[in-house]
Design a protein around this motif. Structure first.
Motif, PDB file in Angstrom:
ATOM      1  N   GLY A 156       0.774  -1.241   0.000  1.00  0.00           N
ATOM      2  CA  GLY A 156       0.000   0.000   0.000  1.00  0.00           C
ATOM      3  C   GLY A 156       0.797   1.278   0.000  1.00  0.00           C
ATOM      4  N   VAL A 157       2.105   1.172  -0.071  1.00  0.00           N
ATOM      5  CA  VAL A 157       2.940   2.362   0.023  1.00  0.00           C
ATOM      6  C   VAL A 157       2.881   3.197  -1.271  1.00  0.00           C
ATOM      7  CG1 VAL A 157       5.145   1.372  -0.743  1.00  0.00           C
ATOM      8  CG2 VAL A 157       5.121   2.981   1.129  1.00  0.00           C
ATOM      9  N   GLY A 158       2.442   2.561  -2.367  1.00  0.00           N
ATOM     10  CA  GLY A 158       2.318   3.277  -3.651  1.00  0.00           C
ATOM     11  C   GLY A 158       3.284   2.780  -4.708  1.00  0.00           C
ATOM     12  N   LEU A 191       0.327 -10.556 -11.411  1.00  0.00           N
ATOM     13  CA  LEU A 191       0.464 -11.852 -12.096  1.00  0.00           C
ATOM     14  C   LEU A 191      -0.295 -12.940 -11.336  1.00  0.00           C
ATOM     15  CD1 LEU A 191       4.270 -11.785 -13.059  1.00  0.00           C
ATOM     16  CD2 LEU A 191       2.316 -11.509 -14.605  1.00  0.00           C
ATOM     17  N   LEU A 192      -0.182 -12.869 -10.001  1.00  0.00           N
ATOM     18  CA  LEU A 192      -0.876 -13.883  -9.197  1.00  0.00           C
ATOM     19  C   LEU A 192      -2.393 -13.698  -9.258  1.00  0.00           C
ATOM     20  CD1 LEU A 192       1.580 -13.908  -6.162  1.00  0.00           C
ATOM     21  CD2 LEU A 192       1.117 -15.854  -7.665  1.00  0.00           C
ATOM     22  N   ARG A 193      -2.856 -12.429  -9.209  1.00  0.00           N
ATOM     23  CA  ARG A 193      -4.311 -12.195  -9.295  1.00  0.00           C
ATOM     24  C   ARG A 193      -4.849 -12.653 -10.656  1.00  0.00           C
ATOM     25  NH1 ARG A 193      -2.904  -8.198  -5.787  1.00  0.00           N
ATOM     26  NH2 ARG A 193      -2.200  -6.806  -7.419  1.00  0.00           N
ATOM     27  N   LYS A 222      15.343 -15.242   0.171  1.00  0.00           N
ATOM     28  CA  LYS A 222      15.458 -16.351  -0.783  1.00  0.00           C
ATOM     29  C   LYS A 222      15.130 -15.855  -2.204  1.00  0.00           C
ATOM     30  CE  LYS A 222      15.285 -20.832  -2.051  1.00  0.00           C
ATOM     31  NZ  LYS A 222      14.093 -21.673  -1.951  1.00  0.00           N
ATOM     32  N   GLN A 223      14.053 -15.084  -2.351  1.00  0.00           N
ATOM     33  CA  GLN A 223      13.680 -14.559  -3.680  1.00  0.00           C
ATOM     34  C   GLN A 223      14.770 -13.629  -4.207  1.00  0.00           C
ATOM     35  OE1 GLN A 223       9.732 -12.757  -3.689  1.00  0.00           O
ATOM     36  NE2 GLN A 223       8.784 -14.591  -2.861  1.00  0.00           N
ATOM     37  N   ALA A 224      15.362 -12.830  -3.319  1.00  0.00           N
ATOM     38  CA  ALA A 224      16.420 -11.907  -3.755  1.00  0.00           C
ATOM     39  C   ALA A 224      17.627 -12.696  -4.256  1.00  0.00           C
ATOM     40  CB  ALA A 224      16.814 -10.983  -2.616  1.00  0.00           C
ATOM     41  N   ARG A 228      -4.290   4.049   5.533  1.00  0.00           N
ATOM     42  CA  ARG A 228      -5.271   4.884   4.803  1.00  0.00           C
ATOM     43  C   ARG A 228      -5.256   4.560   3.316  1.00  0.00           C
ATOM     44  NH1 ARG A 228      -4.664  11.100   5.747  1.00  0.00           N
ATOM     45  NH2 ARG A 228      -6.498  11.177   4.422  1.00  0.00           N
ATOM     46  N   ARG A 229      -4.038   4.412   2.769  1.00  0.00           N
ATOM     47  CA  ARG A 229      -3.957   4.124   1.320  1.00  0.00           C
ATOM     48  C   ARG A 229      -4.561   2.759   0.993  1.00  0.00           C
ATOM     49  NH1 ARG A 229       1.904   6.645  -0.682  1.00  0.00           N
ATOM     50  NH2 ARG A 229       1.488   8.754   0.077  1.00  0.00           N
ATOM     51  N   LEU A 230      -4.275   1.772   1.874  1.00  0.00           N
ATOM     52  CA  LEU A 230      -4.760   0.411   1.584  1.00  0.00           C
ATOM     53  C   LEU A 230      -6.272   0.274   1.731  1.00  0.00           C
ATOM     54  CD1 LEU A 230      -2.197  -1.967   3.321  1.00  0.00           C
ATOM     55  CD2 LEU A 230      -2.759  -1.883   0.894  1.00  0.00           C
ATOM     56  N   ALA A 281      -7.244  -1.027 -13.257  1.00  0.00           N
ATOM     57  CA  ALA A 281      -6.821   0.345 -12.917  1.00  0.00           C
ATOM     58  C   ALA A 281      -7.050   0.566 -11.413  1.00  0.00           C
ATOM     59  CB  ALA A 281      -7.633   1.351 -13.726  1.00  0.00           C
ATOM     60  N   VAL A 282      -6.164   1.362 -10.811  1.00  0.00           N
ATOM     61  CA  VAL A 282      -6.204   1.553  -9.350  1.00  0.00           C
ATOM     62  C   VAL A 282      -6.727   2.938  -8.995  1.00  0.00           C
ATOM     63  CG1 VAL A 282      -4.789   1.615  -7.246  1.00  0.00           C
ATOM     64  CG2 VAL A 282      -4.240  -0.002  -9.068  1.00  0.00           C
ATOM     65  N   TYR A 283      -7.652   3.000  -8.030  1.00  0.00           N
ATOM     66  CA  TYR A 283      -8.223   4.267  -7.550  1.00  0.00           C
ATOM     67  C   TYR A 283      -8.089   4.331  -6.040  1.00  0.00           C
ATOM     68  CZ  TYR A 283     -10.302   4.394 -12.176  1.00  0.00           C
ATOM     69  OH  TYR A 283     -10.475   4.418 -13.538  1.00  0.00           O
ATOM     70  N   HIS A 284      -8.389   5.512  -5.493  1.00  0.00           N
ATOM     71  CA  HIS A 284      -8.487   5.646  -4.041  1.00  0.00           C
ATOM     72  C   HIS A 284      -9.705   6.504  -3.737  1.00  0.00           C
ATOM     73  CE1 HIS A 284      -7.676   6.675   0.100  1.00  0.00           C
ATOM     74  NE2 HIS A 284      -6.853   5.661   0.136  1.00  0.00           N
ATOM     75  N   LEU A 285     -10.507   6.077  -2.757  1.00  0.00           N
ATOM     76  CA  LEU A 285     -11.763   6.783  -2.469  1.00  0.00           C
ATOM     77  C   LEU A 285     -11.538   8.262  -2.182  1.00  0.00           C
ATOM     78  CD1 LEU A 285     -13.649   4.191  -0.214  1.00  0.00           C
ATOM     79  CD2 LEU A 285     -13.975   4.678  -2.659  1.00  0.00           C
ATOM     80  N   SER A 339       1.357  13.734  -2.427  1.00  0.00           N
ATOM     81  CA  SER A 339       0.470  13.276  -3.504  1.00  0.00           C
ATOM     82  C   SER A 339       1.212  12.360  -4.482  1.00  0.00           C
ATOM     83  CB  SER A 339      -0.055  14.487  -4.276  1.00  0.00           C
ATOM     84  OG  SER A 339       1.033  15.082  -4.957  1.00  0.00           O
ATOM     85  N   VAL A 340       0.451  11.704  -5.339  1.00  0.00           N
ATOM     86  CA  VAL A 340       1.048  10.828  -6.366  1.00  0.00           C
ATOM     87  C   VAL A 340       2.049  11.633  -7.205  1.00  0.00           C
ATOM     88  CG1 VAL A 340       0.537   9.527  -8.489  1.00  0.00           C
ATOM     89  CG2 VAL A 340      -0.943   9.284  -6.497  1.00  0.00           C
ATOM     90  N   GLU A 341       1.697  12.868  -7.538  1.00  0.00           N
ATOM     91  CA  GLU A 341       2.563  13.699  -8.400  1.00  0.00           C
ATOM     92  C   GLU A 341       3.845  14.092  -7.664  1.00  0.00           C
ATOM     93  OE1 GLU A 341      -0.736  14.286  -7.894  1.00  0.00           O
ATOM     94  OE2 GLU A 341      -1.373  13.409  -9.802  1.00  0.00           O
ATOM     95  N   THR A 342       3.714  14.411  -6.361  1.00  0.00           N
ATOM     96  CA  THR A 342       4.894  14.781  -5.568  1.00  0.00           C
ATOM     97  C   THR A 342       5.864  13.602  -5.503  1.00  0.00           C
ATOM     98  OG1 THR A 342       3.483  16.172  -4.224  1.00  0.00           O
ATOM     99  CG2 THR A 342       5.623  15.622  -3.284  1.00  0.00           C
ATOM    100  N   VAL A 343       5.315  12.420  -5.233  1.00  0.00           N
ATOM    101  CA  VAL A 343       6.173  11.233  -5.122  1.00  0.00           C
ATOM    102  C   VAL A 343       6.798  10.928  -6.488  1.00  0.00           C
ATOM    103  CG1 VAL A 343       6.244   8.776  -4.527  1.00  0.00           C
ATOM    104  CG2 VAL A 343       4.757  10.310  -3.241  1.00  0.00           C
ATOM    105  N   ARG A 344       5.988  11.065  -7.536  1.00  0.00           N
ATOM    106  CA  ARG A 344       6.497  10.828  -8.901  1.00  0.00           C
ATOM    107  C   ARG A 344       7.704  11.724  -9.197  1.00  0.00           C
ATOM    108  NH1 ARG A 344       2.943  13.646 -13.102  1.00  0.00           N
ATOM    109  NH2 ARG A 344       4.043  15.345 -12.065  1.00  0.00           N
TER     110      ARG A 344
END
Ligand code: AP5
Length: 218
Positions: free
Chosen positions: A12-14, A36-38, A91-93, A122-124, A135-139, A200-205
Protein backbone atom coordinates in the motif's frame (compact mmCIF):
# COMPACT_ATOMS: atom_id res chain seq x y z
CA UNK A 1 20.67 -0.48 -22.49
CA UNK A 2 17.44 -1.14 -20.60
CA UNK A 3 17.14 -0.35 -16.94
CA UNK A 4 16.50 -2.91 -14.23
CA UNK A 5 14.84 -1.57 -11.09
CA UNK A 6 13.21 -3.06 -8.00
CA UNK A 7 10.52 -1.16 -6.06
CA UNK A 8 10.56 -2.33 -2.45
CA UNK A 9 8.27 -1.31 0.40
CA UNK A 10 5.30 -2.16 2.56
CA UNK A 11 1.92 -3.11 1.07
CA UNK A 12 0.00 0.00 0.00
CA UNK A 13 2.94 2.36 0.02
CA UNK A 14 2.32 3.28 -3.65
CA UNK A 15 4.84 1.05 -5.48
CA UNK A 16 2.36 -0.12 -8.10
CA UNK A 17 1.10 3.40 -8.84
CA UNK A 18 4.64 4.67 -9.41
CA UNK A 19 5.79 1.54 -11.26
CA UNK A 20 3.07 2.18 -13.83
CA UNK A 21 4.30 5.75 -14.39
CA UNK A 22 7.97 4.75 -14.59
CA UNK A 23 7.27 1.86 -16.98
CA UNK A 24 5.46 4.20 -19.38
CA UNK A 25 8.04 6.96 -19.13
CA UNK A 26 11.08 4.73 -19.70
CA UNK A 27 9.46 2.13 -21.95
CA UNK A 28 10.30 -0.75 -19.63
CA UNK A 29 8.05 -3.61 -18.46
CA UNK A 30 6.21 -3.33 -15.19
CA UNK A 31 6.36 -6.72 -13.55
CA UNK A 32 4.03 -6.90 -10.56
CA UNK A 33 3.93 -10.32 -8.91
CA UNK A 34 0.67 -9.34 -7.18
CA UNK A 35 -0.96 -8.65 -10.59
CA UNK A 36 0.46 -11.85 -12.10
CA UNK A 37 -0.88 -13.88 -9.20
CA UNK A 38 -4.31 -12.20 -9.30
CA UNK A 39 -4.44 -12.94 -13.03
CA UNK A 40 -3.74 -16.61 -12.32
CA UNK A 41 -6.49 -16.59 -9.66
CA UNK A 42 -9.00 -15.09 -12.12
CA UNK A 43 -8.09 -17.66 -14.75
CA UNK A 44 -8.64 -20.38 -12.15
CA UNK A 45 -5.42 -22.17 -13.12
CA UNK A 46 -3.92 -24.73 -10.75
CA UNK A 47 -1.27 -22.20 -9.75
CA UNK A 48 -3.98 -19.58 -9.18
CA UNK A 49 -6.03 -21.84 -6.95
CA UNK A 50 -2.98 -22.61 -4.84
CA UNK A 51 -1.91 -18.95 -4.68
CA UNK A 52 -5.36 -17.72 -3.63
CA UNK A 53 -5.24 -19.55 -0.31
CA UNK A 54 -2.05 -17.72 0.66
CA UNK A 55 -3.20 -14.34 -0.67
CA UNK A 56 -6.52 -14.44 1.18
CA UNK A 57 -4.65 -15.00 4.44
CA UNK A 58 -2.22 -12.17 3.65
CA UNK A 59 0.67 -14.64 3.55
CA UNK A 60 3.36 -14.95 0.91
CA UNK A 61 3.00 -17.41 -1.95
CA UNK A 62 5.93 -19.92 -1.97
CA UNK A 63 9.18 -18.52 -3.39
CA UNK A 64 9.56 -21.03 -6.23
CA UNK A 65 6.05 -20.38 -7.57
CA UNK A 66 6.61 -16.64 -7.73
CA UNK A 67 10.12 -16.97 -9.13
CA UNK A 68 8.78 -19.10 -11.99
CA UNK A 69 6.33 -16.35 -12.95
CA UNK A 70 8.99 -13.63 -12.77
CA UNK A 71 11.56 -15.53 -14.83
CA UNK A 72 9.06 -16.11 -17.60
CA UNK A 73 8.20 -12.41 -17.67
CA UNK A 74 11.78 -11.06 -17.48
CA UNK A 75 12.75 -13.18 -20.46
CA UNK A 76 10.29 -11.18 -22.59
CA UNK A 77 11.39 -7.72 -21.37
CA UNK A 78 14.31 -6.86 -23.62
CA UNK A 79 14.10 -3.15 -22.84
CA UNK A 80 14.44 -3.53 -19.07
CA UNK A 81 11.93 -3.77 -16.23
CA UNK A 82 10.65 -2.47 -12.96
CA UNK A 83 9.84 -5.17 -10.45
CA UNK A 84 6.92 -4.24 -8.20
CA UNK A 85 6.43 -6.38 -5.09
CA UNK A 86 9.27 -8.77 -5.90
CA UNK A 87 11.56 -9.89 -4.34
CA UNK A 88 9.85 -10.17 -0.99
CA UNK A 89 12.11 -12.61 0.86
CA UNK A 90 15.88 -13.04 1.06
CA UNK A 91 15.46 -16.35 -0.78
CA UNK A 92 13.68 -14.56 -3.68
CA UNK A 93 16.42 -11.91 -3.75
CA UNK A 94 19.09 -14.63 -3.99
CA UNK A 95 17.15 -16.46 -6.73
CA UNK A 96 16.78 -13.20 -8.67
CA UNK A 97 20.49 -12.40 -8.34
CA UNK A 98 21.50 -15.82 -9.72
CA UNK A 99 18.96 -15.64 -12.54
CA UNK A 100 20.27 -12.21 -13.60
CA UNK A 101 23.87 -13.36 -13.23
CA UNK A 102 23.23 -16.21 -15.69
CA UNK A 103 22.06 -13.53 -18.13
CA UNK A 104 25.12 -11.35 -17.46
CA UNK A 105 22.94 -8.71 -15.78
CA UNK A 106 22.64 -6.90 -12.44
CA UNK A 107 20.09 -4.58 -10.86
CA UNK A 108 20.62 -0.87 -11.46
CA UNK A 109 18.78 0.29 -8.38
CA UNK A 110 16.45 -0.82 -5.60
CA UNK A 111 14.12 1.96 -4.49
CA UNK A 112 12.83 1.60 -0.95
CA UNK A 113 9.49 3.43 -0.56
CA UNK A 114 9.16 4.66 3.03
CA UNK A 115 5.92 5.90 4.62
CA UNK A 116 4.30 6.04 8.08
CA UNK A 117 2.15 3.07 9.09
CA UNK A 118 -0.88 5.35 9.56
CA UNK A 119 -0.67 6.61 5.96
CA UNK A 120 -0.11 3.08 4.63
CA UNK A 121 -3.34 1.90 6.26
CA UNK A 122 -5.27 4.88 4.80
CA UNK A 123 -3.96 4.12 1.32
CA UNK A 124 -4.76 0.41 1.58
CA UNK A 125 -8.23 0.60 3.05
CA UNK A 126 -9.37 3.30 0.58
CA UNK A 127 -8.05 1.53 -2.51
CA UNK A 128 -10.47 0.32 -5.17
CA UNK A 129 -9.55 -1.54 -8.34
CA UNK A 130 -11.32 -2.07 -11.62
CA UNK A 131 -12.38 -5.68 -11.96
CA UNK A 132 -11.95 -5.47 -15.74
CA UNK A 133 -8.73 -3.54 -16.46
CA UNK A 134 -7.14 -3.49 -12.96
CA UNK A 135 -6.82 0.35 -12.92
CA UNK A 136 -6.20 1.55 -9.35
CA UNK A 137 -8.22 4.27 -7.55
CA UNK A 138 -8.49 5.65 -4.04
CA UNK A 139 -11.76 6.78 -2.47
CA UNK A 140 -10.20 10.02 -1.15
CA UNK A 141 -6.93 10.55 -3.03
CA UNK A 142 -7.78 9.54 -6.60
CA UNK A 143 -11.51 8.85 -6.87
CA UNK A 144 -13.12 7.88 -10.19
CA UNK A 145 -15.26 10.52 -11.94
CA UNK A 146 -18.38 8.37 -11.39
CA UNK A 147 -18.64 6.53 -8.11
CA UNK A 148 -17.90 2.82 -8.47
CA UNK A 149 -17.15 3.02 -12.23
CA UNK A 150 -13.73 2.86 -13.90
CA UNK A 151 -12.80 6.06 -15.84
CA UNK A 152 -10.71 4.03 -18.27
CA UNK A 153 -13.00 1.18 -19.31
CA UNK A 154 -16.34 1.68 -17.52
CA UNK A 155 -15.89 -1.54 -15.53
CA UNK A 156 -17.09 -1.93 -11.92
CA UNK A 157 -14.73 -1.01 -9.07
CA UNK A 158 -14.20 -3.28 -6.11
CA UNK A 159 -12.15 -3.49 -2.94
CA UNK A 160 -9.40 -6.10 -3.13
CA UNK A 161 -10.21 -9.08 -0.89
CA UNK A 162 -6.92 -8.66 0.95
CA UNK A 163 -7.48 -4.92 1.57
CA UNK A 164 -9.99 -5.59 4.34
CA UNK A 165 -8.73 -4.49 7.75
CA UNK A 166 -8.01 -7.96 9.24
CA UNK A 167 -5.97 -9.08 6.24
CA UNK A 168 -4.16 -5.74 6.04
CA UNK A 169 -2.74 -6.21 9.52
CA UNK A 170 -1.44 -9.70 8.74
CA UNK A 171 0.11 -8.42 5.47
CA UNK A 172 1.92 -5.72 7.41
CA UNK A 173 3.30 -8.24 9.94
CA UNK A 174 4.39 -10.55 7.13
CA UNK A 175 6.12 -7.57 5.50
CA UNK A 176 8.03 -6.70 8.71
CA UNK A 177 9.12 -10.29 9.28
CA UNK A 178 9.96 -11.44 5.76
CA UNK A 179 10.43 -8.45 3.44
CA UNK A 180 11.86 -5.63 5.58
CA UNK A 181 15.19 -7.54 5.96
CA UNK A 182 15.73 -6.83 2.24
CA UNK A 183 16.39 -3.18 3.10
CA UNK A 184 19.64 -4.17 4.83
CA UNK A 185 20.34 -6.83 2.17
CA UNK A 186 20.32 -4.30 -0.68
CA UNK A 187 21.94 -1.55 1.39
CA UNK A 188 24.94 -3.88 1.92
CA UNK A 189 25.09 -4.44 -1.84
CA UNK A 190 25.07 -0.65 -2.36
CA UNK A 191 22.10 -0.52 -4.70
CA UNK A 192 19.49 0.82 -2.25
CA UNK A 193 18.02 4.33 -2.41
CA UNK A 194 15.32 5.44 0.03
CA UNK A 195 12.35 7.41 -1.29
CA UNK A 196 10.15 9.50 0.98
CA UNK A 197 6.72 8.34 -0.25
CA UNK A 198 4.58 10.90 1.56
CA UNK A 199 2.58 13.48 -0.37
CA UNK A 200 0.47 13.28 -3.50
CA UNK A 201 1.05 10.83 -6.37
CA UNK A 202 2.56 13.70 -8.40
CA UNK A 203 4.89 14.78 -5.57
CA UNK A 204 6.17 11.23 -5.12
CA UNK A 205 6.50 10.83 -8.90
CA UNK A 206 8.67 13.93 -9.18
CA UNK A 207 10.90 12.81 -6.28
CA UNK A 208 11.21 9.36 -7.81
CA UNK A 209 12.04 10.57 -11.32
CA UNK A 210 14.68 12.92 -9.89
CA UNK A 211 16.20 10.00 -8.02
CA UNK A 212 16.22 7.69 -11.05
CA UNK A 213 17.65 10.42 -13.31
CA UNK A 214 20.35 11.22 -10.75
CA UNK A 215 21.46 7.61 -10.61
CA UNK A 216 21.46 7.43 -14.41
CA UNK A 217 23.93 10.33 -14.56
CA UNK A 218 26.11 9.00 -11.72
P1 AP5 B 1 0.68 -7.18 -4.06
O1 AP5 B 1 -0.40 -7.00 -5.03
O2 AP5 B 1 2.09 -7.03 -4.50
O3 AP5 B 1 0.41 -6.25 -2.87
P2 AP5 B 1 1.41 -5.38 -1.99
O4 AP5 B 1 2.85 -5.43 -2.10
O5 AP5 B 1 0.89 -5.75 -0.68
O6 AP5 B 1 1.25 -4.02 -2.56
P3 AP5 B 1 0.00 -3.32 -2.89
O7 AP5 B 1 -0.46 -3.65 -4.27
O8 AP5 B 1 -0.98 -3.57 -1.79
O9 AP5 B 1 0.43 -1.79 -2.75
P4 AP5 B 1 1.31 -0.82 -3.63
O10 AP5 B 1 2.51 -0.42 -2.86
O11 AP5 B 1 1.50 -1.31 -5.02
O12 AP5 B 1 0.31 0.43 -3.60
P5 AP5 B 1 -0.61 1.08 -4.73
O13 AP5 B 1 0.23 1.78 -5.72
O14 AP5 B 1 -1.65 0.13 -5.22
O15 AP5 B 1 0.58 -8.62 -3.37
C1 AP5 B 1 -0.65 -9.19 -2.96
C2 AP5 B 1 -0.41 -10.60 -2.42
O16 AP5 B 1 0.16 -11.43 -3.47
C3 AP5 B 1 0.59 -10.71 -1.27
O17 AP5 B 1 -0.01 -10.47 -0.02
C4 AP5 B 1 1.09 -12.16 -1.45
O18 AP5 B 1 0.16 -13.08 -0.95
C5 AP5 B 1 1.16 -12.32 -2.96
N1 AP5 B 1 2.49 -11.94 -3.51
C6 AP5 B 1 2.76 -10.89 -4.34
N2 AP5 B 1 4.08 -10.84 -4.64
C7 AP5 B 1 4.64 -11.88 -3.97
C8 AP5 B 1 5.97 -12.34 -3.86
N3 AP5 B 1 6.99 -11.73 -4.47
N4 AP5 B 1 6.21 -13.43 -3.09
C9 AP5 B 1 5.21 -14.07 -2.47
N5 AP5 B 1 3.92 -13.67 -2.52
C10 AP5 B 1 3.64 -12.59 -3.26
O19 AP5 B 1 -1.32 2.22 -3.83
C11 AP5 B 1 -2.19 1.88 -2.76
C12 AP5 B 1 -3.36 2.89 -2.74
O20 AP5 B 1 -2.86 4.19 -2.43
C13 AP5 B 1 -4.10 3.05 -4.08
O21 AP5 B 1 -5.46 3.25 -3.81
C14 AP5 B 1 -3.50 4.31 -4.71
O22 AP5 B 1 -4.43 4.99 -5.53
C15 AP5 B 1 -3.15 5.12 -3.48
N6 AP5 B 1 -1.93 5.93 -3.63
C16 AP5 B 1 -0.76 5.57 -4.23
N7 AP5 B 1 0.14 6.56 -4.12
C17 AP5 B 1 -0.46 7.56 -3.42
C18 AP5 B 1 -0.04 8.85 -2.98
N8 AP5 B 1 1.19 9.30 -3.21
N9 AP5 B 1 -0.91 9.59 -2.27
C19 AP5 B 1 -2.17 9.14 -2.00
N10 AP5 B 1 -2.63 7.93 -2.40
C20 AP5 B 1 -1.78 7.15 -3.10
Amino acid sequence: MGKRWVFLGAPGVGKGTQAEIVAQKFGVCKISTGDLLREAVTQGSELGQKAQQYMDRGELVPDEVVMGLVQEKIATCLNGFVLDGFPRTVKQADLLASFLEQRGQTLDQVVYFSLSQEEIIRRLTGRRICTQCQAVYHLDFSPPRREGVCDRCGGPLQQRRDDQRETVSSRLSVYEAQTAPLIAYYRERQVLAELDSSGSVETVRDRLLALLNRSERA
